[in-house]
Enzyme design. Sequence first.
Site, PDB file in Angstrom:
ATOM      1  N   GLY A 264       0.863  -1.302  -0.355  1.00  0.00           N
ATOM      2  CA  GLY A 264       0.407  -0.369   0.184  1.00  0.00           C
ATOM      3  C   GLY A 264       1.044   1.503   0.076  1.00  0.00           C
ATOM      4  O   GLY A 264       0.781   2.210   0.590  1.00  0.00           O
ATOM      5  N   HIS A 338      -4.621   2.769   9.845  1.00  0.00           N
ATOM      6  CA  HIS A 338      -5.537   3.701  10.612  1.00  0.00           C
ATOM      7  C   HIS A 338      -7.251   3.184  10.124  1.00  0.00           C
ATOM      8  O   HIS A 338      -7.897   4.187  10.220  1.00  0.00           O
ATOM      9  CB  HIS A 338      -4.832   4.525  11.173  1.00  0.00           C
ATOM     10  CG  HIS A 338      -4.918   5.774   9.979  1.00  0.00           C
ATOM     11  ND1 HIS A 338      -4.821   6.829  10.267  1.00  0.00           N
ATOM     12  CD2 HIS A 338      -4.985   5.710   8.888  1.00  0.00           C
ATOM     13  CE1 HIS A 338      -4.683   7.511   9.518  1.00  0.00           C
ATOM     14  NE2 HIS A 338      -4.677   6.707   8.163  1.00  0.00           N
TER      15      HIS A 338
END
Length: 439
Positions: A264, A338
């Site tokens: 990512g 998160h």
Amino acid sequence: MSLTAIATEILKHAQALDVYIAEHDLPQPSFDRDGPAMFPLPGHAPDSLHKARTALMDASKTIYDLTEGPTNSVMWGSIAVSNHFTSMTLRALNSFCVADAVPLTDEGASYAEIAAATGVDEEVITRIVRHATTMRIFDEFCPGRVRHTASSRAMKENQLLKEAMKPCLEEGFQSAAHFNEAVAKFGGVEECKTTAFNIAFDTDDNYFTFIQRPEEQHRGKYLAGMMRYMWKYGGTAGKSHTAEEVLAGFDWAKLEGGLVVDVGGSHGSVEAALAPLHKELKFIVQDLPPVVELASANFNQLLPNAEDNCRVSFMAHSFFDPQPVKDADVYFFRHIMHDWSDTYCAKILKNIIPSMKKGARIVIVDYVLPDPGSAPKTPADGENRCGDLFMMSLLGGKERGAADWHKLVKLADDRLKILNINLPDNQVYGVIEIALDEE
């Protein structure tokens, strides 16, 4: 602690900052139009000065809250009445480009002139801007005319600020208004498609899928702008969001020419920071196909040096699929976890485990919130807790403390073990090093 004792603390910290500002010939903090847009304390200043700034902000808020009184601070202060109207005003200023309608002159503009330039009713503009002046955004220096302050000038000149405000004041503001409704309808917050955002925008898509729609792609642009703003300017009390925490929080030299998979990794900003410093390391940056296509085409601009650039490659991959790269030394996640609930983060980690060789590490760079009760309720802590609610209402994600990270790792696999949580000085994020127990 008495009011006088708190005031004494304020004076002590203010004097320390004043001395540094004067000794280094830095501009004095000011709300004036030509004042510094950011607090004039550079990131390389001694850590004691950054701590003094945080302590000054905390003590100032404490004495304000105490003198307002506990009950009134809930009803009339910055909580029950003010917050959502503050957001309403900021959203209006940003959406209607009000700051652009006021010239950077001593004469400024009349409310009639601002209304004509923005196409918004004069009474509406007048009432919105007058509320903004209470936040020191614009100065009504004579009845009916306003000129810029440092804050409104930033809203006029700083394009990153304009973009960064959008996700907070559009998706964030609207989602917050539907939070109670979402809890009543969906219950928990583990699923990314059953959030306040889904109700606010009447969609069954999660946030990231929604902003990829052709008609919604402007939202992705603004999200990218918000991230660039944080990386450039940091957060409350000068805490940094830059790649410095990556460099400072893990011993990359010990890998001795190994392979790092940045899962990512978006456009490769981490690699642009690491590759020039660690000449023996190789990197694979993974992200979704549209991101990889754009990132690989533009990476030369981010890291022009060919010797460093050639050690970085890009690969299309979703972290919800099994990890295709076997036997890397580090599987790296920065600002990923998160965005997702524990359920989804556990899936992400589980997809890494079959590819890990002996001695491999998972390294996560993300928020590490202070343990409850372990730190004063500083403005920075409030910002982090707001970030947690933003993640919950928008994505079903969360910000985590140390205990939450340990719980998440065990949820993914009992063999995973956190070796270290490093909190570099003056950084927003912590660096979490995870190993697989192979016994």
